[in-house]
Design a protein around this motif. Structure first.
Motif, short mmCIF file in Angstrom:
data_model
loop_
_atom_site.label_atom_id
_atom_site.label_comp_id
_atom_site.label_asym_id
_atom_site.label_seq_id
_atom_site.Cartn_x
_atom_site.Cartn_y
_atom_site.Cartn_z
N LEU A 111 2.83 -26.47 7.12
CA LEU A 111 2.62 -27.43 6.03
C LEU A 111 2.32 -26.71 4.71
N THR A 112 1.48 -25.69 4.74
CA THR A 112 1.15 -24.99 3.49
C THR A 112 2.32 -24.15 2.99
N ARG A 113 3.16 -23.64 3.90
CA ARG A 113 4.36 -22.91 3.47
C ARG A 113 5.29 -23.83 2.70
N LEU A 114 5.53 -25.03 3.24
CA LEU A 114 6.38 -26.00 2.55
C LEU A 114 5.75 -26.44 1.23
N TYR A 115 4.43 -26.65 1.24
CA TYR A 115 3.72 -27.03 0.03
C TYR A 115 3.86 -25.94 -1.04
N GLY A 116 3.73 -24.69 -0.66
CA GLY A 116 3.87 -23.59 -1.61
C GLY A 116 5.26 -23.51 -2.21
N GLN A 117 6.29 -23.80 -1.44
CA GLN A 117 7.65 -23.80 -1.97
C GLN A 117 7.83 -24.88 -3.03
N PHE A 118 7.29 -26.07 -2.77
CA PHE A 118 7.41 -27.15 -3.74
C PHE A 118 6.54 -26.92 -4.98
N VAL A 119 5.40 -26.27 -4.80
CA VAL A 119 4.56 -25.94 -5.96
C VAL A 119 5.27 -24.94 -6.85
N SER A 120 5.89 -23.93 -6.25
CA SER A 120 6.59 -22.93 -7.06
C SER A 120 7.81 -23.54 -7.74
N ALA A 121 8.38 -24.59 -7.17
CA ALA A 121 9.49 -25.29 -7.82
C ALA A 121 9.02 -26.28 -8.87
N GLY A 122 7.71 -26.50 -8.97
CA GLY A 122 7.15 -27.40 -9.97
C GLY A 122 7.18 -28.87 -9.58
N GLU A 123 7.40 -29.17 -8.30
CA GLU A 123 7.50 -30.55 -7.85
C GLU A 123 6.15 -31.15 -7.47
N GLU A 131 12.66 -30.41 3.09
CA GLU A 131 13.28 -29.18 2.63
C GLU A 131 14.65 -29.45 1.99
N LYS A 132 15.32 -30.50 2.43
CA LYS A 132 16.60 -30.86 1.82
C LYS A 132 16.42 -31.26 0.36
N LYS A 133 15.28 -31.82 0.03
CA LYS A 133 15.00 -32.25 -1.34
C LYS A 133 14.76 -31.04 -2.25
N LEU A 134 14.43 -29.89 -1.67
CA LEU A 134 14.15 -28.69 -2.44
C LEU A 134 15.43 -27.99 -2.90
N ILE A 135 16.51 -28.20 -2.16
CA ILE A 135 17.78 -27.54 -2.48
C ILE A 135 18.45 -28.28 -3.63
N ARG A 136 18.78 -27.54 -4.69
CA ARG A 136 19.43 -28.12 -5.85
C ARG A 136 20.62 -27.27 -6.25
N ALA A 137 21.56 -27.90 -6.89
CA ALA A 137 22.71 -27.16 -7.40
C ALA A 137 22.30 -26.39 -8.66
#
Length: 115
Positions: free
Chosen positions: A29-41, A107-113
């Motif tokens: 959970l915290t790994r996923l949270y960290g990815q979204f925090v670094s993406a600014g979401e 995680e699919k929501k994190l992938i962007r073009a």
């Protein structure tokens, strides 16, 4: 002078069982949270350990309602799945017994073009 008999303490109550996330689940959970925090979401999170469920909520801002709730409900393990991702509107986005598979919907929501 009258003597009063001391009132005994109430009998100890059995401790209330709480549902919690274990170390491996919190790591995912915290790994996923960290990815979204670094993406600014995402900017904030909250964890609730209740009698029937453990809930990891993520927020875009501090004072808002949660964007997503990742719930762990052991009573639903055999029926619908132990874990569920619930959206802001209350709809269940994904449910299952494997936390990694359930978190893939986010995680699919994190992938962007990239342009």
């Amino acid at each position: 002078m009258t003597l009063q008999t001391p009132t005994p303490f109430p009998p100890p109550q059995p401790p209330q069982e709480q549902v919690t996330f274990d170390r491996k689940e919190l790591g995912a959970l915290t790994r996923l949270y960290g990815q979204f925090v670094s993406a600014g979401e995402w900017r904030d999170y909250g964890i609730s350990f209740l009698r029937e469920a453990a809930v990891f909520s993520v927020f875009r801002r501090f004072a808002e309602s949660p964007l997503y709730r990742i719930e762990k409900r052991p009573k639903l393990r055999d029926k619908q799945g132990l874990y569920a991702v619930v959206g802001m509107d209350g709809y269940i986005l994904r449910r299952g017994n494997d936390l990694g598979q359930v978190l893939r919907v986010l995680e699919k929501k994190l992938i962007r073009a990239v342009e």
